[in-house]
Design an enzyme around this catalytic site. Structure first.
Site, mmCIF file in Angstrom:
data_model
loop_
_atom_site.group_PDB
_atom_site.id
_atom_site.type_symbol
_atom_site.label_atom_id
_atom_site.label_comp_id
_atom_site.label_asym_id
_atom_site.label_seq_id
_atom_site.Cartn_x
_atom_site.Cartn_y
_atom_site.Cartn_z
ATOM 1 N N ARG A 194 -5.591 -2.299 9.217
ATOM 2 C CA ARG A 194 -6.062 -3.678 9.030
ATOM 3 C C ARG A 194 -5.891 -4.511 10.293
ATOM 4 O O ARG A 194 -6.761 -5.256 10.675
ATOM 5 C CB ARG A 194 -5.297 -4.304 7.864
ATOM 6 C CG ARG A 194 -5.953 -5.503 7.307
ATOM 7 C CD ARG A 194 -5.276 -6.044 6.086
ATOM 8 N NE ARG A 194 -4.126 -5.271 5.621
ATOM 9 C CZ ARG A 194 -3.629 -5.380 4.405
ATOM 10 N NH1 ARG A 194 -4.200 -6.177 3.549
ATOM 11 N NH2 ARG A 194 -2.566 -4.701 4.042
ATOM 12 N N GLY A 213 0.835 -1.201 0.000
ATOM 13 C CA GLY A 213 0.000 0.000 0.000
ATOM 14 C C GLY A 213 0.868 1.248 0.000
ATOM 15 O O GLY A 213 1.843 1.324 0.742
ATOM 16 N N ARG A 258 1.137 -5.209 -5.156
ATOM 17 C CA ARG A 258 1.268 -6.383 -4.279
ATOM 18 C C ARG A 258 1.491 -7.563 -5.219
ATOM 19 O O ARG A 258 0.644 -7.843 -6.066
ATOM 20 C CB ARG A 258 0.012 -6.588 -3.440
ATOM 21 C CG ARG A 258 -0.330 -5.380 -2.552
ATOM 22 C CD ARG A 258 -1.477 -5.704 -1.625
ATOM 23 N NE ARG A 258 -2.105 -4.508 -1.080
ATOM 24 C CZ ARG A 258 -1.679 -3.849 0.001
ATOM 25 N NH1 ARG A 258 -0.614 -4.264 0.639
ATOM 26 N NH2 ARG A 258 -2.330 -2.789 0.435
ATOM 27 N N ASP A 265 2.317 0.033 11.934
ATOM 28 C CA ASP A 265 2.248 -1.247 12.652
ATOM 29 C C ASP A 265 3.547 -2.051 12.576
ATOM 30 O O ASP A 265 3.517 -3.283 12.668
ATOM 31 C CB ASP A 265 1.078 -2.086 12.111
ATOM 32 C CG ASP A 265 1.194 -2.345 10.610
ATOM 33 O OD1 ASP A 265 2.057 -1.735 9.958
ATOM 34 O OD2 ASP A 265 0.412 -3.164 10.093
ATOM 35 N N THR A 275 4.251 2.788 5.516
ATOM 36 C CA THR A 275 2.852 2.343 5.594
ATOM 37 C C THR A 275 2.106 3.298 6.510
ATOM 38 O O THR A 275 2.658 3.740 7.521
ATOM 39 C CB THR A 275 2.728 0.909 6.143
ATOM 40 O OG1 THR A 275 1.352 0.685 6.550
ATOM 41 C CG2 THR A 275 3.596 0.640 7.360
ATOM 42 N N ASP A 319 4.962 -4.724 6.226
ATOM 43 C CA ASP A 319 5.454 -6.059 6.598
ATOM 44 C C ASP A 319 5.467 -7.051 5.430
ATOM 45 O O ASP A 319 6.392 -7.849 5.302
ATOM 46 C CB ASP A 319 4.693 -6.611 7.805
ATOM 47 C CG ASP A 319 3.217 -6.829 7.538
ATOM 48 O OD1 ASP A 319 2.694 -6.209 6.596
ATOM 49 O OD2 ASP A 319 2.587 -7.616 8.262
ATOM 50 N N ASP A 341 -0.236 2.522 8.389
ATOM 51 C CA ASP A 341 -0.774 1.818 9.560
ATOM 52 C C ASP A 341 0.077 1.941 10.822
ATOM 53 O O ASP A 341 -0.401 1.661 11.924
ATOM 54 C CB ASP A 341 -0.973 0.334 9.235
ATOM 55 C CG ASP A 341 -2.149 0.107 8.304
ATOM 56 O OD1 ASP A 341 -2.872 1.077 8.020
ATOM 57 O OD2 ASP A 341 -2.347 -1.035 7.854
HETATM 58 O O1 F6P Z 1 -1.551 0.350 3.673
HETATM 59 C C1 F6P Z 1 -2.163 -0.411 4.674
HETATM 60 C C2 F6P Z 1 -3.616 -0.404 4.429
HETATM 61 O O2 F6P Z 1 -3.949 0.918 4.337
HETATM 62 C C3 F6P Z 1 -4.535 -1.083 5.435
HETATM 63 O O3 F6P Z 1 -4.900 -0.285 6.510
HETATM 64 C C4 F6P Z 1 -5.704 -1.461 4.567
HETATM 65 O O4 F6P Z 1 -6.414 -2.533 5.092
HETATM 66 C C5 F6P Z 1 -5.040 -1.844 3.302
HETATM 67 O O5 F6P Z 1 -3.896 -1.033 3.207
HETATM 68 C C6 F6P Z 1 -5.885 -1.750 2.073
HETATM 69 O O6 F6P Z 1 -5.060 -1.836 0.952
HETATM 70 P P1 F6P Z 1 -5.477 -2.222 -0.525
HETATM 71 O O7 F6P Z 1 -6.904 -1.821 -0.700
HETATM 72 O O8 F6P Z 1 -4.541 -1.420 -1.350
HETATM 73 O O9 F6P Z 1 -5.250 -3.666 -0.667
#
Ligand code: F6P
Length: 348
Positions: free
Chosen positions: A199, A38, A99, A157, A153, A130, A155
Site C-alpha cells: 500500500r 491484514g 481491522r 514496511d 505484515t 503499523d 508489506d
Molecule cells: O497487509 C497489507 C496489505 O496487504 C496491503 O498491501 C494492502 O493494501 C492491504 O493489506 C489490503 O488489505 P485489506 O484488503 O485486507 O484491507
C-alpha cells in the site's frame, strides 16, 4: 482452544512443569496474544512460538480472537501447547484477524483493558502491522498494560526489523505468478504489467522485479512520471525483446492500470494487466517466515518477562532488537537503493 472463563485461571490443560532457563523477575504468570490487521503467512508460527515459549516457562496464554475487535468484546480463551500443534505450516491465523473501528475510540480501548485485567493478564503480544501497533501503543499509554509488538505484515514496511513475518512468502507467491505470466507473455509477444501488494511500500515489488527479471519496476518510494515507460518499452523492442514484464507496487500513483494505459497510448503495443491481490497474503509460509516467526515469538515472551513494553521485537542483521512502537511507523524503512539500481542495470 480451551473453553475457559477468567475465573478458571489455573486450569490450563498444559500443566507442563515450568523451566527456569530465562529469569522472570517481574513474575509474569499470564500473557495474551492477538493477530490484527491484514493476515500474513507465518502468523500461526508466531502464535505457536508465543504459546510454546510461555508454556515452557509455566506462563499461561490467553488467545484473543479477531484482534482488537475481539478484545473489546472479551472474545478470549486460554490456549495451551497442544492447541497450537500442527499450525506452523498453515497460512492465515487460527486466532482470526480484523481491522477494528471501535478500538480507535478511548471507550473501546477501556473495555478491552478491563477484559485484560479481568483475565489477570500481565502483558499483551500484538502480531500485526503499523495500524495494530498504534492500537497496542494507545492501550499501553492509557491503561499501563505492557504491550509487545511482533511485525506481521507482508508489506515489510515496519522500521526496526529487516523483514516482517509473511514478507518472504508473499514474494515467493508473487514471483511464481510472474514466472507464469512471463510464459504466456512470451508466447503472445505482449507486455505484461503486474501489480503486487504494498500500500505504501515497494519492498515486494523490488524483490519480485529483480528475481523475476522485469524490464521496469514502479514503487511508491520513487513516484516518477509514467510516460518514461514508453521510451523504455520502445528501447526494449528495438533491442529485440518481443515481450516485457513491468512490476508495479499497489501504492505507486495510478497503479498498474495507469502504467499500462501509458504504454498502450505511447507505443500501441498489446498490453495486459494482472493484479495479483490477496493471493499474496495466503498460502503455506516458506521456511524463512517460519523461522523468523518462531524466533520473534520466543523473544516477545522474553521481552514481557524482562519488563519491556511499548516496543516491537524485530531482527536486524541477525540480532534480536527492540524498537519503540511509535518509531516503527514514524521512521520510514527505505527500500534497498542498491537493489533498485541493480534492477535497472540488469534490464539492459
Ligand atoms: O497487509 C497489507 C496489505 O496487504 C496491503 O498491501 C494492502 O493494501 C492491504 O493489506 C489490503 O488489505 P485489506 O484488503 O485486507 O484491507
Amino acid at each position: 482452544m480451551t473453553e475457559t472463563s477468567p475465573n478458571e485461571a489455573s486450569q490450563n490443560e498444559t500443566n507442563i512443569a515450568p523451566v527456569l532457563d530465562h529469569p522472570n523477575p517481574r513474575g509474569v504468570r499470564r500473557v495474551a496474544v492477538l493477530t490484527s490487521g491484514g493476515d500474513a503467512p507465518g502468523m500461526n508460527a508466531a502464535i505457536r512460538a508465543v504459546v510454546r515459549t510461555a508454556t515452557h516457562h509455566g506462563i499461561e496464554v490467553v488467545g484473543v480472537r479477531r484482534g482488537f475487535s475481539g478484545l473489546h468484546r472479551g472474545d478470549m480463551r486460554l490456549i495451551g501447547a497442544r492447541d497450537v500443534a500442527n499450525i506452523i505450516q498453515r497460512g492465515g491465523t487460527i486466532l482470526l484477524t480484523a481491522r477494528s473501528h471501535t478500538w480507535r475510540t478511548p471507550e473501546g480501548r477501556a473495555r478491552g483493558a478491563q477484559y485484560l485485567r479481568d483475565w489477570g493478564v500481565d502483558g499483551l503480544i500484538v502480531i500485526g502491522g503499523d495500524g495494530s501497533f498504534h492500537g497496542g501503543h494507545f492501550l499501553q499509554q492509557e491503561h499501563g498494560i505492557p504491550v509487545v509488538g511482533l511485525p506481521g505484515t507482508i508489506d515489510n514496511d515496519l522500521y526496526g526489523t529487516d523483514h516482517t513475518i509473511g514478507y518472504f512468502t508473499a514474494v515467493e507467491t508473487a514471483l511464481d505468478a510472474v514466472d507464469k505470466l512471463r510464459d504466456t507473455g512470451a508466447s503472445h509477444e505482449r507486455i505484461f504489467v503486474i501489480e503486487v501488494m504494498g500500500r505504501h511500500a515497494g519492498h515486494i515489488a523490488l524483490d519480485v522485479a529483480v528475481a523475476g527479471g522485469a524490464e521496469e519496476v514502479f514503487i511508491p518510494e520513487d513516484p516518477k512520471p509514467v510516460d518514461g515507460i514508453v521510451e523504455i518499452v520502445q528501447e526494449s523492442v528495438s533491442k529485440g525483446k518481443a515481450s516485457s514484464i513491468i512490476i508495479v507496487a499497489e501504492g505507486f500513483p495510478g497503479g498498474a492500470l495507469g502504467v499500462a494505459q501509458a504504454i498502450e497510448a505511447g507505443t500501441g503495443l498489446e498490453t495486459r494487466v494482472s493484479i495479483l491481490g490477496h493471493i499474496q497474503r495466503g498460502g503455506t509460509p516458506v521456511s524463512s517466515d517460519r523461522v523468523l516467526a518462531s524466533r520473534l515469538g520466543e523473544a516477545a515472551v522474553y521481552a514481557l518477562m524482562d519488563g519491556h513494553s511499548d516496543v516491537m521485537v524485530g531482527r536486524q542483521n541477525g540480532e534480536i532488537g527492540f524498537t519503540p512502537l511509535p518509531e516503527t511507523w514514524e521512521k520510514r524503512k527505505d527500500v534497498n537503493r542498491d537493489l533498485y539500481r541493480c534492477a535497472k542495470t540488469l534490464s539492459v
